[in-house]
Scaffold this active site. Sequence first.
Site, PDB file in Angstrom:
ATOM      1  N   GLY A   1       5.573   5.226 -31.687  1.00  0.00           N
ATOM      2  CA  GLY A   1       5.209   6.411 -32.430  1.00  0.00           C
ATOM      3  C   GLY A   1       6.439   7.179 -32.865  1.00  0.00           C
ATOM      4  N   GLY A   2       6.219   8.185 -33.698  1.00  0.00           N
ATOM      5  CA  GLY A   2       7.327   9.030 -34.121  1.00  0.00           C
ATOM      6  C   GLY A   2       8.015   8.538 -35.377  1.00  0.00           C
TER       7      GLY A   2
ATOM      8  N   THR B   1      15.150   7.900 -35.370  1.00  0.00           N
ATOM      9  CA  THR B   1      16.118   8.480 -34.445  1.00  0.00           C
ATOM     10  C   THR B   1      17.337   7.575 -34.370  1.00  0.00           C
ATOM     11  OG1 THR B   1      16.396   9.572 -32.295  1.00  0.00           O
ATOM     12  CG2 THR B   1      15.324   7.409 -32.281  1.00  0.00           C
TER      13      THR B   1
ATOM     14  N   HIS C   1      20.376   5.761 -31.881  1.00  0.00           N
ATOM     15  CA  HIS C   1      20.860   5.349 -30.568  1.00  0.00           C
ATOM     16  C   HIS C   1      22.309   4.893 -30.713  1.00  0.00           C
ATOM     17  CE1 HIS C   1      16.796   5.544 -29.135  1.00  0.00           C
ATOM     18  NE2 HIS C   1      16.392   4.541 -29.892  1.00  0.00           N
TER      19      HIS C   1
ATOM     20  N   GLY D   1      10.234   4.289 -25.016  1.00  0.00           N
ATOM     21  CA  GLY D   1      10.351   5.261 -23.941  1.00  0.00           C
ATOM     22  C   GLY D   1      11.144   6.488 -24.318  1.00  0.00           C
ATOM     23  N   PHE D   2      12.321   6.687 -23.684  1.00  0.00           N
ATOM     24  CA  PHE D   2      13.079   7.917 -23.887  1.00  0.00           C
ATOM     25  C   PHE D   2      14.545   7.609 -24.166  1.00  0.00           C
ATOM     26  CE2 PHE D   2      13.256   7.041 -19.314  1.00  0.00           C
ATOM     27  CZ  PHE D   2      14.609   7.189 -19.034  1.00  0.00           C
TER      28      PHE D   2
ATOM     29  N   CYS E   1      13.837  12.533 -36.037  1.00  0.00           N
ATOM     30  CA  CYS E   1      12.452  12.750 -35.603  1.00  0.00           C
ATOM     31  C   CYS E   1      11.652  13.543 -36.624  1.00  0.00           C
ATOM     32  CB  CYS E   1      12.408  13.430 -34.233  1.00  0.00           C
ATOM     33  SG  CYS E   1      13.286  12.496 -32.966  1.00  0.00           S
TER      34      CYS E   1
END
Length: 226
Positions: free
Chosen positions: A77-78, A81, A83, A152-153, A170
């Site tokens: 989802g989302g 972003t 990394h 996850g995060f 986001c």
Amino acid sequence: MADLSVVQLGQIPYAEALELQLRVRAARQADDIPDTLLLLEHPPVYTRGKRTEAHDLPMGEDWYRTQGIEVHDVDRGGRVTYHGPGQLVGYPIMRISDVIDYVRTMERAVIAALGDEGIAACVREGLTGIWVGERKIGSIGVHVSKGVTTHGFAVNVDNDLQPFEWIVPCGIDGVRMTSVVSETGRAADAMSCFRKRMAYRFADAYGMRQRIASLERVLAPATVFA
């Protein structure tokens, strides 16, 4: 108390980590292994969630690739972003029954780990992720298949924040990003310390006992968990 296998993986290319998640998820769906948390870092990469819009990557994919940043579409989802090295990424592969409770518990775990660093973090109503005041320090995005999670995060620990300036992170216009080091000024062993705090707080939040495991052990359940 149930066990949570915690696997520390270092830096892994995004595509490789995605394939690894699918392998571990299949084993968890078959109940061959217990719930597992993969902790790692990625080389520079933008990941686009299912709700990403074209303007979230305003420079265009080719420009980002010339900066040495890969772009991947993912099923979490989302929206988009970033990394990169120095950011702690956690991929919990867990059997769950309530997605909302699962995400809220994950938020509490990240907030608790940041609290151990002396950082007063929180969630903000109507916005995703983990915040320090009006600055965003962590992101959460999950996917569930047959009752088992992936993705996850991600928490900014000691990473370059500039790549966030080149996107709409986001989907939130004008958001400012921060990191553990930016907030505390402590760079020495920042990742090593926070990784340990995060593993402990994650297991604790879900009422589990962390069990440090190698990837080989997780992927060879017949000899380890029989």
